[in-house]
Scaffold this motif. Structure first.
Motif, short mmCIF file in Angstrom:
data_model
loop_
_atom_site.label_atom_id
_atom_site.label_comp_id
_atom_site.label_asym_id
_atom_site.label_seq_id
_atom_site.Cartn_x
_atom_site.Cartn_y
_atom_site.Cartn_z
N VAL A 176 0.84 -1.20 0.00
CA VAL A 176 0.00 0.00 0.00
C VAL A 176 0.87 1.25 0.00
N LEU A 177 1.97 1.20 0.76
CA LEU A 177 2.86 2.36 0.92
C LEU A 177 3.94 2.44 -0.15
N GLY A 178 3.99 1.45 -1.03
CA GLY A 178 5.00 1.47 -2.07
C GLY A 178 6.36 0.99 -1.59
N GLY A 179 6.38 0.11 -0.59
CA GLY A 179 7.63 -0.46 -0.13
C GLY A 179 7.89 -0.30 1.35
N GLY A 180 7.13 0.55 2.03
CA GLY A 180 7.31 0.79 3.45
C GLY A 180 7.30 2.28 3.76
N VAL B 120 -6.82 -2.72 8.99
CA VAL B 120 -5.65 -1.84 8.94
C VAL B 120 -5.89 -0.80 7.84
N GLU B 121 -5.74 0.47 8.17
CA GLU B 121 -5.95 1.52 7.17
C GLU B 121 -4.89 2.61 7.31
N VAL B 122 -4.29 2.99 6.18
CA VAL B 122 -3.32 4.08 6.16
C VAL B 122 -4.08 5.39 6.05
N LYS B 123 -3.98 6.20 7.09
CA LYS B 123 -4.71 7.47 7.14
C LYS B 123 -3.86 8.65 6.63
N ARG B 124 -2.54 8.51 6.72
CA ARG B 124 -1.65 9.57 6.25
C ARG B 124 -0.36 8.94 5.77
N SER B 125 0.20 9.50 4.70
CA SER B 125 1.43 8.95 4.13
C SER B 125 2.26 10.05 3.49
N LEU B 126 3.58 9.94 3.61
CA LEU B 126 4.47 10.89 2.94
C LEU B 126 4.39 10.77 1.43
N GLN B 127 4.33 9.53 0.94
CA GLN B 127 4.32 9.30 -0.50
C GLN B 127 2.91 8.94 -0.96
N PRO B 128 2.59 9.15 -2.24
CA PRO B 128 1.28 8.76 -2.76
C PRO B 128 1.05 7.27 -2.56
N LEU B 129 -0.17 6.91 -2.18
CA LEU B 129 -0.50 5.50 -1.96
C LEU B 129 -0.67 4.79 -3.29
#
Length: 393
Positions: free
Chosen positions: A12-16, A196-205
């Motif tokens: 989801v995060l593109g690798g971590g 499990v849900e990613v609510k914020r990320s530095l990189q585009p999901l």
């Protein structure tokens, strides 16, 4: 990039997550967020990172025992690449505790954060882990000041290029306080209620829906999809109802013998003949896979990875072995051995439903129409089954 210890989350995060970033693992009183955070920690340790853990939630021995129950063993790393600061004993103990790696007065925020930062630099640690900020939040007479201290700590650790993992129990925090304490975090991963849900990320999901269902096991937090890709995972979810029904999690199932399914397929051919029989079995396969391609497209961008997941499900469920032979923009070729039902000496192909399933999946996943056929069948004497699925122009 740092892996978070769960393949589907990393995808989801593109690798971590980026090294030197701050990550908040938000959850509820289930503490599933804490388990996932420590899975990420053990992954960092295995990758050679040095980790400093601050534990204010429970005695260190209890923490180690709890984590070991979920497949997380810190013992091989203690004293080498892992240090645990005891912030529990002087919060709740009957007498004042002292000694190496014991925080003298955790409620004194100035002294505590100074000790943490000094130890972080002195030991040349790569990752700071706080398990968790909720325990101290409940004990503070001035909760706003505590939130400011955590925000300053997270930002100061980030400023020197270190990574921070923090666990937060959202059930305890006031809504405005929760929003305030999450301000400095580059990533927010919510782990609660089986999702499990990613609510914020530095990189585009990398996916449309950055969330997935999970189950808590003896090996930690495991995506349900991956859990079902092993025989042990399937077995753990089986249960028998008092009324004689058999359930796989929330789906009612029945064990079908190989002879029973083969008899059904043979009956279809007996009544409809070769061409109409193949058409019905093919349509049956498409019906079985309705919705699966759309679901997979929301959670991965890789056709190959999605097909590999199908192959794992098939093997875990006793359906036989599948492998990808060719993958292009216009044709997909899949080989199968020991497919269900098996046997040889039948004049017609026994597995057209597999071709229908693959065609339905690819149509939904790509948004373009695909059709397929079984070109070889073990039941008719071939060494393996072969399915050729072509895009319809």
């Amino acid at each position: 990039m740092l892996s978070l210890g769960v393949r589907q989350l990393d995808e989801v995060l593109g690798g971590g997550v980026e090294e030197g970033s701050s990550v908040a693992f938000v959850g509820s009183i289930e503490y599933d967020n804490i388990i996932l955070m420590h899975q990420a920690v053990i992954e960092a340790l295995k990758a050679g990172k040095r980790v400093l853990v601050v534990d204010s939630r429970q005695p260190v021995k209890t923490l180690l025992k709890e984590l070991k129950n979920h497949g997380i063993d810190y013992e091989p790393f203690l004293g080498e690449s892992l240090t645990i600061l005891d912030g529990y004993s002087n919060l709740y103990g009957q007498t004042v505790q002292s000694g190496k790696n014991v925080l003298p007065n955790p409620l004194d925020l100035g002294i505590t954060t100074a000790i943490i930062k000094e130890e972080l630099n002195r030991g040349n640690y790569d990752v700071l882990v706080i398990d968790d900020v909720t325990a101290q939040y409940t004990l503070q007479s001035n909760q706003k000041a505590y939130i400011k201290a955590i925000v300053r700590l997270a930002n100061s650790v980030k400023s020197i290029g270190k990574t921070t993992f923090v666990a937060v129990c959202s059930d305890v925090f006031e809504k405005s306080d929760l929003a305030a304490i999450l301000i400095p975090f580059d990533y927010i991963v919510e782990v609660s209620g089986g999702v499990v849900e990613v609510k914020r990320s530095l990189q585009p999901l990398r996916v449309v829906e950055p969330k997935f269902a999970y189950i808590k096991t003896r090996e930690g937090i495991s995506p349900i999809k991956e859990h079902y890709q092993s025989f042990e995972g399937l077995k753990a979810q089986l249960r028998v109802g008092e009324d004689g029904t058999l359930w796989l999690k929330d789906s009612r199932i029945q064990i079908t013998g190989e002879n029973a399914e083969r008899s059904l397929i043979e009956t279809v051919y007996d009544y409809l003949g070769l061409e109409k029989g193949k058409e019905l079995l093919y349509t049956w396969g498409k019906k079985q896979f309705l919705g699966y391609g759309e679901y997979s497209r929301r959670h991965t961008t890789s056709v190959e990875r999605a097909l590999e997941d199908i192959f794992k499900f098939t093997m875990a469920g006793g359906g036989g072995k599948l492998e990808l032979v060719e993958l292009s923009d216009s044709v997909v070729i899949i080989r199968g051995t020991s497919l269900f039902p098996g046997g040889k000496g039948y004049p017609y192909p026994l597995h057209p439903n597999y071709a229908g399933s693959f065609a339905q999946f690819l149509t939904e996943f790509t948004g373009e129409r695909w059709e397929g056929e079984e070109t070889k069948c073990e039941a008719m004497g071939a060494e393996h089954c072969e399915f050729v699925i072509r895009k319809v122009e």
